[in-house]
Design a protein around this motif. Structure first.
Motif, PDB file in Angstrom:
ATOM      1  N   PHE A  35       0.753  -1.262   0.104  1.00 59.72           N
ATOM      2  CA  PHE A  35       0.030   0.107   0.103  1.00 59.72           C
ATOM      3  C   PHE A  35       0.820   1.357  -0.091  1.00 59.72           C
ATOM      4  O   PHE A  35       0.249   2.320   0.511  1.00 59.72           O
ATOM      5  N   VAL A  36       2.038   1.031  -0.725  1.00 60.40           N
ATOM      6  CA  VAL A  36       2.881   2.172  -0.672  1.00 60.40           C
ATOM      7  C   VAL A  36       3.414   2.616  -2.040  1.00 60.40           C
ATOM      8  O   VAL A  36       3.544   1.774  -2.769  1.00 60.40           O
ATOM      9  N   LYS A  37       3.354   3.833  -2.317  1.00 63.00           N
ATOM     10  CA  LYS A  37       4.046   4.162  -3.856  1.00 63.00           C
ATOM     11  C   LYS A  37       4.747   5.395  -3.888  1.00 63.00           C
ATOM     12  O   LYS A  37       4.705   6.173  -2.738  1.00 63.00           O
ATOM     13  N   PHE A  38       5.489   5.591  -4.953  1.00 63.63           N
ATOM     14  CA  PHE A  38       5.926   6.907  -5.147  1.00 63.63           C
ATOM     15  C   PHE A  38       5.212   8.078  -5.306  1.00 63.63           C
ATOM     16  O   PHE A  38       4.345   8.165  -6.105  1.00 63.63           O
ATOM     17  N   ALA A  39       5.300   8.814  -4.387  1.00 66.53           N
ATOM     18  CA  ALA A  39       4.212  10.254  -4.451  1.00 66.53           C
ATOM     19  C   ALA A  39       4.486  11.019  -5.702  1.00 66.53           C
ATOM     20  O   ALA A  39       3.637  11.813  -6.179  1.00 66.53           O
ATOM     21  N   ALA A  40       5.889  11.182  -6.137  1.00 63.82           N
ATOM     22  CA  ALA A  40       6.107  11.868  -7.291  1.00 63.82           C
ATOM     23  C   ALA A  40       7.389  11.536  -8.100  1.00 63.82           C
ATOM     24  O   ALA A  40       7.888  10.325  -7.537  1.00 63.82           O
ATOM     25  N   PRO A  41       7.682  12.127  -8.965  1.00 59.40           N
ATOM     26  CA  PRO A  41       8.921  11.685  -9.749  1.00 59.40           C
ATOM     27  C   PRO A  41      10.002  11.728  -8.757  1.00 59.40           C
ATOM     28  O   PRO A  41      10.233  12.672  -8.094  1.00 59.40           O
ATOM     29  N   VAL A  42      10.882  10.823  -9.228  1.00 62.33           N
ATOM     30  CA  VAL A  42      12.253  11.025  -8.282  1.00 62.33           C
ATOM     31  C   VAL A  42      13.229  11.946  -8.690  1.00 62.33           C
ATOM     32  O   VAL A  42      13.192  12.173  -9.984  1.00 62.33           O
ATOM     33  N   GLU A  43      13.856  12.563  -7.845  1.00 62.25           N
ATOM     34  CA  GLU A  43      14.768  13.908  -8.197  1.00 62.25           C
ATOM     35  C   GLU A  43      16.154  13.405  -8.050  1.00 62.25           C
ATOM     36  O   GLU A  43      16.597  12.847  -7.264  1.00 62.25           O
ATOM     37  N   ALA A  44      16.914  13.763  -9.306  1.00 62.67           N
ATOM     38  CA  ALA A  44      18.441  13.437  -9.336  1.00 62.67           C
ATOM     39  C   ALA A  44      19.227  14.581  -9.352  1.00 62.67           C
ATOM     40  O   ALA A  44      18.661  15.569 -10.270  1.00 62.67           O
ATOM     41  N   ARG A  45      20.140  14.980  -8.613  1.00 59.04           N
ATOM     42  CA  ARG A  45      21.065  16.243  -8.585  1.00 59.04           C
ATOM     43  C   ARG A  45      22.334  15.754  -8.737  1.00 59.04           C
ATOM     44  O   ARG A  45      22.896  15.222  -7.511  1.00 59.04           O
ATOM     45  N   LEU A  46      23.081  15.640  -9.810  1.00 63.23           N
ATOM     46  CA  LEU A  46      24.439  15.057  -9.881  1.00 63.23           C
ATOM     47  C   LEU A  46      25.519  15.825 -10.555  1.00 63.23           C
ATOM     48  O   LEU A  46      25.254  16.712 -11.431  1.00 63.23           O
TER      49      LEU A  46
END
Ligand SMILES: [Zn+2]
Length: 136
Positions: A35-46
């Motif tokens: 019952f858990v999901k990603f709330a939004a797109p994943v952010e990457a700062r590299l």
């Protein structure tokens, strides 16, 4: 969209370092908490750095994401953000098992991002009340 690092083009242009900032949809199958999901797109700062001698590329930065869904203890609505400090080395050619490899002068970040999310994922998601309760 997940960008590529075109090492060959960068070297030709004498660009040996740079930064990347992007977001992307995480593969929902990485999540195994009910019952858990990603709330939004994943952010990457590299940030990336190309070693001039052998075109090995060092990458470091942050991968962050937010999970939402049912608290694993009490089933109340829960939301929690996670930031993973990610580091990786990409060597030319096939991966040697320790480092990532890259072929044809281009770095594909998919596997690295997937690994970073897997390292950062918690075993369960807790609401604020349960999180506080667990600390005592
Ligand atoms: Zn709870």
């Amino acid at each position: 969209m997940i960008p590529e690092i075109d090492v060959r083009r960068c070297v030709a242009a004498k660009e040996y370092e740079g930064t990347l900032s992007f977001s992307f949809e995480a593969d929902a199958s990485l999540l195994e908490i009910p019952f858990v999901k990603f709330a939004a797109p994943v952010e990457a700062r590299l940030g990336w750095f190309i070693c001039r001698d052998n075109e090995t590329v060092e990458l470091s930065g942050e991968v962050s994401f937010t999970l939402c869904g049912a608290c694993s203890r009490c089933l109340a609505e829960a939301e929690q953000s996670f930031t993973y400090r990610a580091e990786a080395v990409f060597v030319r050619g096939e991966s040697d098992g320790e480092e990532y490899g890259y072929l044809n002068g281009k770095i594909k970040l998919e596997e690295f991002l997937r690994d970073s999310i897997l390292f950062a994922l918690p075993q369960r998601l807790l609401c604020k009340a349960c999180g506080e309760w667990e600390k005592d």
